[in-house]
Each structure stands twice: as structure tokens, then as C-alpha cells.
Design an enzyme around this catalytic site. Structure first.
Site, PDB file in Angstrom:
ATOM      1  N   ASP A  48       0.851  -1.186   0.000  1.00 48.84           N
ATOM      2  CA  ASP A  48       0.000   0.000   0.000  1.00 48.84           C
ATOM      3  C   ASP A  48       0.888   1.238   0.000  1.00 48.84           C
ATOM      4  OD1 ASP A  48      -2.479   1.621   0.621  1.00 48.84           O
ATOM      5  OD2 ASP A  48      -1.240   2.061   2.360  1.00 48.84           O
ATOM      6  N   TYR A  53       1.954  10.053   1.552  1.00 47.12           N
ATOM      7  CA  TYR A  53       2.740   9.444   2.625  1.00 47.12           C
ATOM      8  C   TYR A  53       4.038  10.206   2.836  1.00 47.12           C
ATOM      9  CZ  TYR A  53      -0.235   5.292   2.994  1.00 47.12           C
ATOM     10  OH  TYR A  53      -1.270   4.428   3.210  1.00 47.12           O
TER      11      TYR A  53
END
Length: 103
Positions: A48, A53
Site C-alpha cells: 500500500d 505518505y
């Protein structure tokens, strides 16, 4: 590791998906490559990621996870075909931080 069908997609993944949010944040590129090598060797084929991020980490812009994954795929011909890569869209952490500052 036993794989499971992912709905009706024809994809088969293990019951665990590795969270790539650590790449470029708490894990540097060299450590990330080692983790990815170990995952693939053990049959974990689902990762993922998201372009947001590590955007929250000082000095990061976001996209560090994808950049590291791209470099690893480039250094490991054939690996991309073995990995199911999950991502997401629609969240702009920079805009959310700006909004919070103005409140």
C-alpha cells in the site's frame, strides 16, 4: 504464504498488505530496499502506498514512498509484475494543514 482472491479482480494477495508509508520517513531508501527484498522473498506481494505518505515529515513533500518504490522496481526487473500495488487519491495534506492553521 497462502494467497486469497481479491474480490472478482483475478488478483491474489496474502491476508497482509505491507504499508509503504514508512518509506522515506522512518525508513531510508537502503532500508526500504532491504524490506522490499525480504517481502518478495517471503511471498508478500501486496504493498500500500499514497503520494501523501510522509508529506507530514519535516523536509518531505510527499511522494517519497512512490519514489523509493519506483527506484526499487527499476533495480529489480520483473518485480513489478509480481507485486499488487495499492494507492489512493483525493487527499491533499498540504491543503488540510493550511486550513487548520487558518482556523
Amino acid at each position: 504464504m497462502a494467497l486469497r482472491s481479491l474480490g472478482t479482480t483475478g488478483l491474489h494477495i496474502p491476508p497482509l498488505v505491507f504499508g509503504g508509508n514508512v518509506f522515506g520517513w522512518t525508513v531510508d531508501e537502503q532500508q526500504s530496499f532491504s524490506l522490499l527484498d525480504a517481502l518478495l522473498e517471503r511471498g508478500l506481494n501486496a504493498i500500500d502506498t499514497a503520494d501523501v505518505y510522509s508529506a507530514w515529515a519535516p523536509g518531505n513533500k510527499g511522494g517519497e514512498s512512490e519514489t523509493i518504490l519506483g527506484k526499487w522496481f527499476a533495480a529489480h526487473p520483473g518485480a513489478r509484475e509480481k507485486i499488487t500495488l495499492f494507492t489512493k487519491v483525493g487527499s491533499d495534506l498540504k491543503a488540510q494543514r493550511l486550513m487548520l492553521r487558518t482556523m
